[in-house]
Structure formats: structure tokens, C-alpha cells
Design a protein around this motif. Structure first.
Motif, mmCIF file in Angstrom:
data_model
loop_
_atom_site.group_PDB
_atom_site.id
_atom_site.type_symbol
_atom_site.label_atom_id
_atom_site.label_comp_id
_atom_site.label_asym_id
_atom_site.label_seq_id
_atom_site.Cartn_x
_atom_site.Cartn_y
_atom_site.Cartn_z
ATOM 1 N N VAL A 194 72.931 -0.209 108.446
ATOM 2 C CA VAL A 194 73.979 -1.203 108.195
ATOM 3 C C VAL A 194 73.590 -2.101 107.026
ATOM 4 O O VAL A 194 74.417 -2.435 106.159
ATOM 5 C CB VAL A 194 74.227 -2.030 109.469
ATOM 6 C CG1 VAL A 194 75.122 -3.239 109.151
ATOM 7 C CG2 VAL A 194 74.881 -1.163 110.537
ATOM 8 N N SER A 195 72.314 -2.502 106.950
ATOM 9 C CA SER A 195 71.872 -3.401 105.863
ATOM 10 C C SER A 195 71.942 -2.710 104.505
ATOM 11 O O SER A 195 72.206 -3.365 103.484
ATOM 12 C CB SER A 195 70.435 -3.872 106.139
ATOM 13 O OG SER A 195 70.379 -4.573 107.364
ATOM 14 N N ASN A 196 71.692 -1.411 104.453
ATOM 15 C CA ASN A 196 71.642 -0.709 103.170
ATOM 16 C C ASN A 196 72.998 -0.205 102.701
ATOM 17 O O ASN A 196 73.233 -0.097 101.490
ATOM 18 C CB ASN A 196 70.681 0.483 103.266
ATOM 19 C CG ASN A 196 69.236 0.045 103.415
ATOM 20 O OD1 ASN A 196 68.862 -1.045 102.960
ATOM 21 N ND2 ASN A 196 68.422 0.863 104.057
ATOM 22 N N PHE A 197 73.894 0.122 103.629
ATOM 23 C CA PHE A 197 75.145 0.786 103.226
ATOM 24 C C PHE A 197 76.388 -0.087 103.426
ATOM 25 O O PHE A 197 77.470 0.296 102.992
ATOM 26 C CB PHE A 197 75.331 2.091 104.017
ATOM 27 C CG PHE A 197 74.250 3.092 103.747
ATOM 28 C CD1 PHE A 197 74.221 3.817 102.564
ATOM 29 C CD2 PHE A 197 73.242 3.303 104.679
ATOM 30 C CE1 PHE A 197 73.213 4.739 102.317
ATOM 31 C CE2 PHE A 197 72.246 4.223 104.440
ATOM 32 C CZ PHE A 197 72.212 4.945 103.264
ATOM 33 N N VAL A 198 76.255 -1.217 104.074
ATOM 34 C CA VAL A 198 77.412 -2.094 104.274
ATOM 35 C C VAL A 198 77.204 -3.369 103.460
ATOM 36 O O VAL A 198 76.126 -3.986 103.547
ATOM 37 C CB VAL A 198 77.586 -2.438 105.774
ATOM 38 C CG1 VAL A 198 78.770 -3.396 105.964
ATOM 39 C CG2 VAL A 198 77.785 -1.162 106.594
ATOM 40 N N ALA A 202 80.934 -10.693 106.505
ATOM 41 C CA ALA A 202 81.307 -10.740 107.920
ATOM 42 C C ALA A 202 81.224 -9.367 108.571
ATOM 43 O O ALA A 202 80.825 -9.231 109.729
ATOM 44 C CB ALA A 202 82.717 -11.317 108.058
ATOM 45 N N MET A 203 81.585 -8.316 107.806
ATOM 46 C CA MET A 203 81.559 -6.968 108.383
ATOM 47 C C MET A 203 80.130 -6.557 108.738
ATOM 48 O O MET A 203 79.883 -5.980 109.816
ATOM 49 C CB MET A 203 82.170 -5.963 107.414
ATOM 50 C CG MET A 203 82.168 -4.528 107.944
ATOM 51 S SD MET A 203 82.986 -3.370 106.827
ATOM 52 C CE MET A 203 84.699 -3.936 106.989
ATOM 53 N N GLN A 204 79.174 -6.856 107.860
ATOM 54 C CA GLN A 204 77.797 -6.481 108.148
ATOM 55 C C GLN A 204 77.270 -7.205 109.383
ATOM 56 O O GLN A 204 76.634 -6.604 110.249
ATOM 57 C CB GLN A 204 76.910 -6.813 106.924
ATOM 58 C CG GLN A 204 75.481 -6.319 107.074
ATOM 59 C CD GLN A 204 74.608 -6.756 105.928
ATOM 60 O OE1 GLN A 204 74.127 -7.901 105.919
ATOM 61 N NE2 GLN A 204 74.408 -5.863 104.945
ATOM 62 N N LYS A 205 77.552 -8.486 109.480
ATOM 63 C CA LYS A 205 77.098 -9.231 110.652
ATOM 64 C C LYS A 205 77.772 -8.737 111.921
ATOM 65 O O LYS A 205 77.151 -8.623 112.981
ATOM 66 C CB LYS A 205 77.370 -10.727 110.453
ATOM 67 C CG LYS A 205 76.530 -11.356 109.350
ATOM 68 C CD LYS A 205 76.817 -12.838 109.229
ATOM 69 C CE LYS A 205 75.956 -13.472 108.143
ATOM 70 N NZ LYS A 205 76.220 -14.921 107.981
#
Length: 348
Positions: free
Chosen positions: A22-26, A30-33
Motif C-alpha cells: 500500500v505504501s509503495n503503490f498507493v 486519505a486512500m492510503q490511510k
């Protein structure tokens, strides 16, 4: 580390790699969190659901954890069914059927166990809430019991070609409430016989061993007596079936003689009867021109169906499977009518 801890680590590793992805591709925001929070929620729900599913699967089967002496191995048995029966005035035999097989060295996977014991089993055991181990996964269980079993030196019963280990129940949770044995009273008292306590203990151990051997001998005698009664019933049933078959054979013979007499009366001579019997079946089958005409007609239809693309309208019509089947039926019907009208008329 038991298997439940291993499952927890697997869920943590999955969460770890999920958060990295999630950290590398998003993109940050707000979406990542939201996805990170969702991953933690999935982890917690997965662990809870796994524990719930396993508990629901095993909770309806009482759980027995038994330590076997002198080998020290531990049996973990989920009881699907058990039957306790009295084999002597003071001895009982408990047969347990496990829900899942238990691996025992030298015997392989075993699903049935025999435990010989004193006193009825409900006076020896008391199932209570505790923890159970299901294939290495530890879960809370509402019905658990702990036993200490003594294994016989060489005793293993056999049922339907499957080995059934036999044990002697030495200790269980309710033994505290049983009446005291005389040797216990002797130790607690100031009786002069306490001076010979080592000898008394040795004799007591020998008596306990003989009692266990007697329980197994009684159980085996009871088991083989049941087998003998079962075999007697089976033999009686087979005798009845054989007698019925013999009666049917006599009826068949009488019916066959009656039919032969009827055939002889109809044909008047034995030679004609033999000729008529020989004419029945494939011997009466002859290849004639009408059969050849039928085969040629059906073969012609098959050729027309194969060349339907070059036949114009007829080919289009034969291209429909329903029309092709109809054409086959028409040809067969016409050949049958010709056979009945011409061949039968010539024979008459």
C-alpha cells in the motif's frame, strides 16, 4: 510454539507485506490511510474468524488429554462416541471412537481406543471448561478432561482389521472423591504394619498390575463372546438363505420340465422341438436382400448428409439434424413395410 502462534505470525506477515504494498503503490492521502486501517481490521477479523471457526468445529466433541505411562507420550482425543460396559463385578471397559485419528508410533493413525478401569466411568471423569489442542491449534473448549493411562506391555486389540490400543485408567479428575483404598488408610494411621510399608507397596503394585491384566482378559473374553454370537446369527441366516435357494431350484426344475412337455406336445416330435429351439436367437438371423437394401439406404443418407453443401436445397434440408433423423426413420419405416408386405407374403 504451537500452531495457533504460527497462524498469528502468518497473519502478521501478510499484514506487513500488505502495508508495504500500500505504501509503495498507493499515493499518499486519505486512500492510503484508509487501506492501511482496512488491512489492520482484516488482520484482526481474520484471527477472530479463524479461532471462531475452529472452536465451532471442535466444541461439540468432548476433549481428553491423556498422558500414557511409562512412555510419557500424550494422546489428544476428541470423543465422537464412547461406550462403557461392565466386564466383571468391579471392572469396566470403555471403548472410545475419536472424531479425528490420533497418530501412535508403531500403530499409525488410530480412531478407536479401549480403556479398562475400575468404577463406572461417570465416577472417574468430569468434563469441565479448559483448553484443547486441535492439530497443534490451541482453543478454548467447554468439555475437557485429563487422564493418566498405563499401557499394557503387548496388548493391542483388533477390530475390522484395524489396531485398537488398550490402556488401563490409573488416574482421572474425579478419583479424589472415590473411597480410600486400604493401603491409603494404613499409611494415614499409626498401625504397626507401616513398618512393612515397602513390602506392602510392592505387593500393592503387583495387585494393581494383576487387576489391570484381569480387566483386559475379561474385556477380550466379552469381545470374543459377542463375535461368536454374531457369527452364530450369521450362520443361521445363511442356512435360511441356502434353504430358500434350494427350494427355488426345485421349483425351477419343475417349471423347466413343464415347459419342455408343453413344447413337445406342441411340436408332436422331438426332432421338430429341437429344430424350433435351435431356430430361436441369432441362429434364426439371416442376411437377405431386404436387410442389404436397408443398409444401403441408410448409407446413402449418410453420404448425402456428408455432401450436403453441394446438393443445394436438399443439402440445406438435410443439414438440419432433426430433418436428418426424420429421413432415417422414413427409410427404416419404408424398408420395414416392404419386408412385411413382400417377404411375409412370399413365405405364406
Amino acid at each position: 510454539m504451537d500452531r495457533s502462534d504460527l497462524y498469528a505470525f502468518i497473519w502478521l506477515f501478510v499484514l506487513y507485506f500488505y502495508l508495504i504494498a500500500v505504501s509503495n503503490f498507493v499515493p499518499e492521502g486519505a486512500m492510503q490511510k484508509g487501506l492501511q486501517i482496512a488491512g489492520v481490521a482484516i488482520l484482526v477479523c481474520g484471527m477472530v474468524v479463524t479461532d471462531f471457526v475452529i472452536r465451532e468445529r471442535v466444541n461439540k466433541y468432548p476433549y481428553i488429554r491423556a498422558r500414557v505411562e511409562p512412555s510419557g507420550k500424550v494422546l489428544r482425543i476428541f470423543v465422537e462416541d464412547w461406550r462403557d460396559r461392565q466386564v466383571d463385578k468391579t471392572l469396566w471397559s470403555l471403548k472410545i471412537k475419536a472424531k479425528w485419528p490420533v497418530t501412535i508410533k508403531g500403530l499409525g493413525k488410530v480412531k478407536e481406543f479401549i480403556i479398562n478401569h475400575e468404577w463406572p466411568i461417570h465416577k472417574r471423569v468430569n468434563f469441565r471448561p479448559g483448553q484443547a489442542t486441535w492439530f497443534g491449534y490451541v482453543v478454548d473448549h467447554p468439555q475437557t478432561e485429563f487422564m493418566v493411562l498405563y499401557e499394557y506391555p503387548t496388548v493391542t486389540s483388533v477390530d475390522h482389521a484395524q489396531p485398537v490400543p488398550v490402556y488401563w485408567l490409573k488416574h482421572a479428575s474425579q478419583d479424589y472423591y472415590l473411597p480410600e483404598v486400604p493401603i491409603t488408610k494404613l499409611v494415614k494411621s499409626n498401625n504397626p504394619g507401616v513398618k512393612n510399608l515397602p513390602l506392602i507397596l510392592k505387593l500393592h503394585k503387583a495387585v494393581e498390575q494383576l487387576k489391570a491384566e484381569l480387566a483386559e482378559a475379561r474385556r477380550a473374553a466379552f469381545f470374543w463372546h459377542e463375535k461368536a454370537v454374531e457369527l452364530e446369527d450369521r450362520v443361521a441366516q445363511q442356512e435360511t438363505e441356502i434353504k430358500g435357494l434350494l427350494e427355488q431350484q426345485s421349483n425351477f426344475t419343475a417349471d423347466l420340465v413343464e415347459r419342455l412337455i408343453s413344447l413337445l406336445a406342441h411340436c408332436q416330435t422331438i426332432e421338430q422341438a429341437i429344430k424350433r429351439v435351435k431356430g430361436v436367437g441369432w441362429a434364426a438371423f439371416t442376411f437377405n436382400k431386404w436387410l442389404a437394401l436397408t443398409i444401403i439406404s441408410l448409407g446413402g443418407l449418410i453420404v448425402l448428409y456428408a455432401m450436403r453443401d453441394s446438393l443445394g436445397g436438399i443439402g440445406v434440408w438435410l443439414g438440419n439434424p432433426v430433418n436428418m433423423i426424420f429421413a432415417f426413420l422414413v427409410v427404416a419405416l419404408v424398408c420395414g413395410i416392404l419386408y412385411l408386405a413382400l417377404v411375409r407374403k412370399v413365405k405364406k
